[in-house]
Design an enzyme around this catalytic site. Sequence first.
Site, PDB file in Angstrom:
ATOM      1  N   ASP A 306       0.464  -1.074  -0.425  1.00  0.00           N
ATOM      2  CA  ASP A 306       0.312  -0.260   0.446  1.00  0.00           C
ATOM      3  C   ASP A 306       1.222   1.118   0.000  1.00  0.00           C
ATOM      4  O   ASP A 306       1.779   1.714   0.556  1.00  0.00           O
ATOM      5  CB  ASP A 306      -0.878   0.123   0.767  1.00  0.00           C
ATOM      6  N   GLU A 349       0.909  -0.939  -5.229  1.00  0.00           N
ATOM      7  CA  GLU A 349       0.362   0.215  -5.758  1.00  0.00           C
ATOM      8  C   GLU A 349       0.861   1.867  -5.352  1.00  0.00           C
ATOM      9  O   GLU A 349       1.107   2.646  -4.152  1.00  0.00           O
ATOM     10  CB  GLU A 349      -0.432  -0.137  -4.432  1.00  0.00           C
TER      11      GLU A 349
END
Length: 617
Positions: A306, A349
């Site tokens: 993330d 990401e």
Amino acid sequence: MLKDDLYFFNQGQLYDAYRIFGAHLKKDKKGTILGTEFTVWAPHAKEVSVLGEFNGFQAWVHNLSKVDDVGIWSLFIDSAKEWHQYKYEIKTWDGRTLYKVDPYGYFSAERPEQMSKIYDLDGYYWNDGEYMNHRNNEAPYDHQMSIYECHLGTWMTKPDGSYHKYNEVVDLLIPYLLDNGFTHLELMPVIEHPLDQSWGYQGVGYYSATARYGVPKDFMYLVDRCHQHGIKVILDWVPGHINRDEHGLYMFDGEPLYEYSEEWKRENVVWGTANLDLGRGEVQSFLISNALFWMKYFHVDGFRIDAVSNIIYFLGDSRNGENHGALTFLRNLSTQIFQEFPNALLIAEDSTAYPKVTHPVDQGGLGFNYKWNMGWMNDTLEYFEKDPIYRKYHHNNITFGLSYAFSENYVLPLSHDEVVHGKKSLVNKMPGDYWQKFANYRVLMGMFFTHPGKTLLFMGGEFAQMHEWKDYEELDWHLLQYPLHRAAQRFVHDMNRVVKYHKPLYELDHQPMGFAWIDASNSDQSIFSFVRYAKDSNDFVCVIINMTPLVHHNFRIGVPQAGSFAEVINSDKDIYGGSNIYNGDTMFTEDIPMHGFEQSLQMVVAPLSVTILKREE
């Protein structure tokens, strides 16, 4: 703790730190539990005690001893047994008393309790041996990768609205994935976190599978069952930032420890979180050990990392400069993961243009093997939100992505972030009346599955959920009683199978020889056409995408080889909710050069449609 362990821990090179830290059950040769040894890192603490069910939660009973000069505390307690709840009491030099859960705790009490639990991770009998042997010998790049992004709590709930446990959801989720053709399951964070609405991105227990869905061995069972059916499991993992709850890692021993000491680097005001000091050796040991822990103990196949932009640059802003310590962490992380698990998935990401994210470390890269294509996602969704009459002025939104599509190994993400916070669901982003919304949705799905790159679709997107994702209740499964939603689900189901059985749509996803435009410049009609090739260049499909509601009869396109062609799939068929304009008969090429090819064919192009053609043998 051995001196070598201490040295490697401080240097960021202790890759099994969970072996030392946390609460470890000690057993005799017969397997009888003798007690538990507690070890915690708290260098700024004046005193450290452990309180739990084994001492009536009285901290003064069991004080840990400082075993070295850098702040590692330890104590063996014979009365501490499995399932006992516990937490640490930390006294600071300025007189404060803090109560903290175990950073390395294997299990947690269920929210709203703020306790760790002693738990024995050993003893699960795995049944995925055949899968694991195959996984270790199979590189991911030239295989289909259709990822289903899932939030376990709200995918489907029990009739009373409560969550299914890990071992309960398997009999619902796995058949659904198999039936709809998804090959990978990506779980939004399952580490322990106090607030449901944080979706797991603000955790307190990196080594603890959240208790809201059951016990750790239940989670092992979920992964095991997925593997037995050939489904790979990816965990959403958050190494960049932590929540600021008092019982978590934040200011663990009264001063910055896991996080940056400088306030401007530490405090992530936008998210209400604190950034971890990824350049610190002990933090690297904690996190790299954690990633390997999930792969070794839970057999997960990899991670989606993330907020990588927030790791590459301080606070995610390139104006603040590169975070060299964090970049070193990413390189060390990928090096260790691929050293032990050569075919793991490590997906960034990342919304930045930082170079070589998916290049190997020894070639100057960060070492990921995949990266989310955020540029493709933003440009594509912006395009689809335009009324078709204006799309010809935004043609570049679709074509531009192919100018960099092979610079990294990309995953095309239609993730949870795009269907929350007022952004609308995928189908509700679309312009037009109800029919046109669904037709546009099918075009988006068709382009999604035929564009170079692997695919990720957030749950609910496969049946065109109308509302945004609601993080407090299950998906709107009742919509499947309506024909257009059933048809939408069938189209995704069929596209997954079209990809599966057509190598050109996955085999060269990351290589330029796998893609060629037929016509990239037809902006007036807003029609895009291209060829996807397999490794065998004689194996190809042609894709024609009409972005307007106009029908085009006798539409001519060039094709790579002469012969007869047939439709593989057409999104405008009535079984998908379309107007049923399609090419039912075989199409034969003519020796009329077009689009740089020596032959071409005529076809009908349906309104707001995706058509895939394949040359017949």
